[in-house]
Write a protein that holds these residues in place. Structure first.
Motif, PDB file in Angstrom:
ATOM      1  N   LEU A 120     -92.154 -25.037  39.315  1.00 14.07           N
ATOM      2  CA  LEU A 120     -92.065 -23.945  38.333  1.00 14.07           C
ATOM      3  C   LEU A 120     -93.441 -23.446  37.901  1.00 14.07           C
ATOM      4  CD1 LEU A 120     -90.620 -22.106  36.305  1.00 14.07           C
ATOM      5  CD2 LEU A 120     -90.559 -24.046  34.723  1.00 14.07           C
ATOM      6  N   ALA A 121     -94.353 -24.357  37.598  1.00 15.91           N
ATOM      7  CA  ALA A 121     -95.678 -23.942  37.146  1.00 15.91           C
ATOM      8  C   ALA A 121     -96.438 -23.207  38.244  1.00 15.91           C
ATOM      9  CB  ALA A 121     -96.477 -25.152  36.665  1.00 15.91           C
ATOM     10  N   ILE A 122     -96.292 -23.669  39.497  1.00 16.21           N
ATOM     11  CA  ILE A 122     -96.961 -23.021  40.616  1.00 16.21           C
ATOM     12  C   ILE A 122     -96.402 -21.613  40.830  1.00 16.21           C
ATOM     13  CG2 ILE A 122     -97.316 -23.066  43.109  1.00 16.21           C
ATOM     14  CD1 ILE A 122     -99.010 -25.095  41.665  1.00 16.21           C
ATOM     15  N   SER A 123     -95.083 -21.492  40.848  1.00 13.60           N
ATOM     16  CA  SER A 123     -94.467 -20.188  41.083  1.00 13.60           C
ATOM     17  C   SER A 123     -94.777 -19.219  39.941  1.00 13.60           C
ATOM     18  CB  SER A 123     -92.950 -20.331  41.263  1.00 13.60           C
ATOM     19  OG  SER A 123     -92.354 -20.942  40.143  1.00 13.60           O
ATOM     20  N   THR A 124     -94.847 -19.727  38.719  1.00 14.87           N
ATOM     21  CA  THR A 124     -95.211 -18.863  37.601  1.00 14.87           C
ATOM     22  C   THR A 124     -96.642 -18.365  37.758  1.00 14.87           C
ATOM     23  OG1 THR A 124     -93.723 -20.072  36.110  1.00 14.87           O
ATOM     24  CG2 THR A 124     -95.399 -18.694  35.090  1.00 14.87           C
ATOM     25  N   GLY A 125     -97.539 -19.259  38.189  1.00 14.31           N
ATOM     26  CA  GLY A 125     -98.926 -18.865  38.402  1.00 14.31           C
ATOM     27  C   GLY A 125     -99.060 -17.783  39.460  1.00 14.31           C
ATOM     28  N   ILE A 126     -98.319 -17.933  40.562  1.00 19.33           N
ATOM     29  CA  ILE A 126     -98.369 -16.937  41.637  1.00 19.33           C
ATOM     30  C   ILE A 126     -97.847 -15.592  41.147  1.00 19.33           C
ATOM     31  CG2 ILE A 126     -97.397 -16.287  43.883  1.00 19.33           C
ATOM     32  CD1 ILE A 126     -97.393 -19.292  44.569  1.00 19.33           C
ATOM     33  N   ALA A 127     -96.677 -15.616  40.508  1.00 22.91           N
ATOM     34  CA  ALA A 127     -96.075 -14.370  40.035  1.00 22.91           C
ATOM     35  C   ALA A 127     -96.945 -13.697  38.980  1.00 22.91           C
ATOM     36  CB  ALA A 127     -94.678 -14.657  39.471  1.00 22.91           C
ATOM     37  N   LEU A 128     -97.480 -14.484  38.065  1.00 17.25           N
ATOM     38  CA  LEU A 128     -98.316 -13.926  37.005  1.00 17.25           C
ATOM     39  C   LEU A 128     -99.590 -13.323  37.591  1.00 17.25           C
ATOM     40  CD1 LEU A 128     -98.662 -13.543  33.977  1.00 17.25           C
ATOM     41  CD2 LEU A 128     -99.626 -15.835  33.846  1.00 17.25           C
ATOM     42  N   PHE A 129    -100.186 -13.988  38.570  1.00 18.77           N
ATOM     43  CA  PHE A 129    -101.390 -13.448  39.197  1.00 18.77           C
ATOM     44  C   PHE A 129    -101.104 -12.121  39.882  1.00 18.77           C
ATOM     45  CE2 PHE A 129    -104.056 -12.820  42.923  1.00 18.77           C
ATOM     46  CZ  PHE A 129    -105.315 -12.816  42.347  1.00 18.77           C
ATOM     47  N   GLU A 130    -100.006 -12.062  40.614  1.00 20.97           N
ATOM     48  CA  GLU A 130     -99.692 -10.825  41.327  1.00 20.97           C
ATOM     49  C   GLU A 130     -99.427  -9.669  40.357  1.00 20.97           C
ATOM     50  OE1 GLU A 130    -100.091 -10.225  44.351  1.00 20.97           O
ATOM     51  OE2 GLU A 130    -100.282 -12.239  45.198  1.00 20.97           O
ATOM     52  N   LEU A 131     -98.770  -9.936  39.260  1.00 16.62           N
ATOM     53  CA  LEU A 131     -98.487  -8.870  38.292  1.00 16.62           C
ATOM     54  C   LEU A 131     -99.729  -8.440  37.524  1.00 16.62           C
ATOM     55  CD1 LEU A 131     -95.022  -9.980  36.856  1.00 16.62           C
ATOM     56  CD2 LEU A 131     -95.494  -8.156  38.509  1.00 16.62           C
ATOM     57  N   ARG A 132    -100.749  -9.304  37.468  1.00 18.48           N
ATOM     58  CA  ARG A 132    -101.961  -8.969  36.724  1.00 18.48           C
ATOM     59  C   ARG A 132    -103.156  -8.732  37.644  1.00 18.48           C
ATOM     60  NH1 ARG A 132    -104.506  -9.924  32.353  1.00 18.48           N
ATOM     61  NH2 ARG A 132    -103.792  -7.894  31.663  1.00 18.48           N
ATOM     62  N   ARG A 133    -102.922  -8.778  38.931  1.00 20.74           N
ATOM     63  CA  ARG A 133    -104.016  -8.682  39.915  1.00 20.74           C
ATOM     64  C   ARG A 133    -104.956  -7.513  39.647  1.00 20.74           C
ATOM     65  NH1 ARG A 133    -104.817  -9.787  45.524  1.00 20.74           N
ATOM     66  NH2 ARG A 133    -102.817 -10.851  45.679  1.00 20.74           N
ATOM     67  N   ASN A 134    -104.411  -6.324  39.404  1.00 21.35           N
ATOM     68  CA  ASN A 134    -105.234  -5.134  39.237  1.00 21.35           C
ATOM     69  C   ASN A 134    -105.891  -5.031  37.859  1.00 21.35           C
ATOM     70  OD1 ASN A 134    -104.580  -4.293  41.835  1.00 21.35           O
ATOM     71  ND2 ASN A 134    -102.719  -3.249  41.130  1.00 21.35           N
ATOM     72  N   ARG A 135    -105.607  -6.000  36.992  1.00 24.61           N
ATOM     73  CA  ARG A 135    -106.172  -5.983  35.648  1.00 24.61           C
ATOM     74  C   ARG A 135    -107.186  -7.096  35.437  1.00 24.61           C
ATOM     75  NH1 ARG A 135    -100.994  -4.456  35.748  1.00 24.61           N
ATOM     76  NH2 ARG A 135    -100.406  -2.537  34.653  1.00 24.61           N
ATOM     77  N   LEU A 136    -107.434  -7.858  36.508  1.00 23.20           N
ATOM     78  CA  LEU A 136    -108.362  -8.981  36.416  1.00 23.20           C
ATOM     79  C   LEU A 136    -109.720  -8.599  36.995  1.00 23.20           C
ATOM     80  CD1 LEU A 136    -105.999 -11.852  37.600  1.00 23.20           C
ATOM     81  CD2 LEU A 136    -106.689 -11.358  35.253  1.00 23.20           C
ATOM     82  N   THR A 137    -110.762  -9.051  36.364  1.00 22.55           N
ATOM     83  CA  THR A 137    -112.123  -8.807  36.861  1.00 22.55           C
ATOM     84  C   THR A 137    -112.906 -10.107  36.862  1.00 22.55           C
ATOM     85  OG1 THR A 137    -112.902  -8.266  34.628  1.00 22.55           O
ATOM     86  CG2 THR A 137    -112.160  -6.434  36.015  1.00 22.55           C
ATOM     87  N   LEU A 138    -113.884 -10.194  37.725  1.00 15.62           N
ATOM     88  CA  LEU A 138    -114.726 -11.381  37.804  1.00 15.62           C
ATOM     89  C   LEU A 138    -115.734 -11.385  36.651  1.00 15.62           C
ATOM     90  CD1 LEU A 138    -115.408 -11.592  41.620  1.00 15.62           C
ATOM     91  CD2 LEU A 138    -113.909 -13.044  40.256  1.00 15.62           C
TER      92      LEU A 138
END
Length: 289
Positions: free
Chosen positions: A271-289
């Motif tokens: 569950l934690a892994i799948s949540t991390g993947i889904a959350l990253f994909e939904l926020r991908r374009n809003r994340l910056t280094l």
């Protein structure tokens, strides 16, 4: 591993005699002391619910809680812990805010933390958890967890939500206690920085029509690839129970059901892994280094 510069500052070090008098200071060496029994009892969910208190182990968690403004009740310190400048600052801050500071010997620390090699600091804090109104107060992408059972999963999701800039975590239905020792420990301090809300399934379903963003659920019958999904924000990502996934009632009120593509022979993800993947994909374009 936590670097020293990752640990927030508290208040400047001052001699013990110059500490504010808002909170009491005492030494305890007996495990039968009523205050120690009270703190030990906070390891039980029922007692946490009755008192509205919970335990955070370690000087970093205590410092994170104080930095975030969580109300502090008690700080238990191992003998000699105050010799460390950072721990002394944390204790000074807690005492200035009215906390009782207890200096305890090794047997007492072991009983308080239920570990043979306990942390040198154990904090007791007052619980803070909101209702569904918090979702509107903190707009963005929320993570919803329906009936999550494993405290380690919950703690890891909160930590991941913090790392990826989620607005908060919403617990729906009967879930593990977010204030349990294992859940708090697994957040690595993010617990004190991520808004946390809770609602029954019925309350969530009644509230759903008033939410002005997209509700996205992960589901085996999902037809949307999470890698191409972009629903904007505000939004709510709903994740289901470790064994059963989302209930039919919650899945039905989702605007879209998404799926994480998989290869190999594994039939599911943690569950934690799948949540991390889904959350990253939904926020991908809003994340910056």
């Amino acid at each position: 591993m936590t670097r020293r510069d990752d640990i927030p500052e508290a208040t400047p070090v001052r001699p013990t005699a110059d500490l504010p008098k808002a909170g009491a200071f005492e030494k305890i060496s007996a495990v039968s002391n009523p205050k120690i029994k009270h703190i030990r009892a906070l390891q039980m969910r029922k007692y946490r619910a009755e008192t509205g208190l919970f335990i955070a182990e370690g000087v970093k968690l205590a410092a994170d809680a104080l930095k975030a403004g969580w109300p502090v009740d008690t700080l238990v310190l191992a003998l000699g812990a105050m010799e460390h400048p950072f721990t002394a600052r944390v204790a000074a801050t807690a005492r200035a805010r009215g906390a009782t500071i207890i200096e305890a010997n090794a047997p007492v620390m072991e009983k308080v933390s239920r570990r043979e090699n306990p942390q040198t600091v154990v904090g007791v804090f007052k619980q803070r958890i909101a209702g569904l109104d918090a979702v509107a107060k903190h707009p963005g992408l929320w993570v919803g967890l329906e009936a999550v059972r494993d405290p380690g999963n919950l703690g890891t999701v909160i930590r991941t939500a913090d790392a990826l800039g989620a607005a908060g975590v919403l617990l729906v239905g009967e879930t593990t206690d977010p204030f349990g020792l294992e859940a708090v420990r697994a957040t690595m301090g993010s617990f004190f920085h991520v808004p946390l809300a809770r609602a029954s399934v019925d309350a969530f379903l009644a509230w759903r029509p008033s939410f002005r963003g997209a509700v996205v659920g992960t589901h085996l019958s999902g037809t949307n690839d999470i890698r191409t999904a972009d629903f904007g924000e505000p939004a709510l990502l709903m994740m289901g129970n470790e064994q059963a996934g989302l209930s039919d009632a919650v899945a039905t009120v989702c605007d879209a059901l998404v799926k994480i593509p998989m290869a190999g022979e594994a039939d599911s993800l943690n569950l934690a892994i799948s949540t991390g993947i889904a959350l990253f994909e939904l926020r991908r374009n809003r994340l910056t280094l």
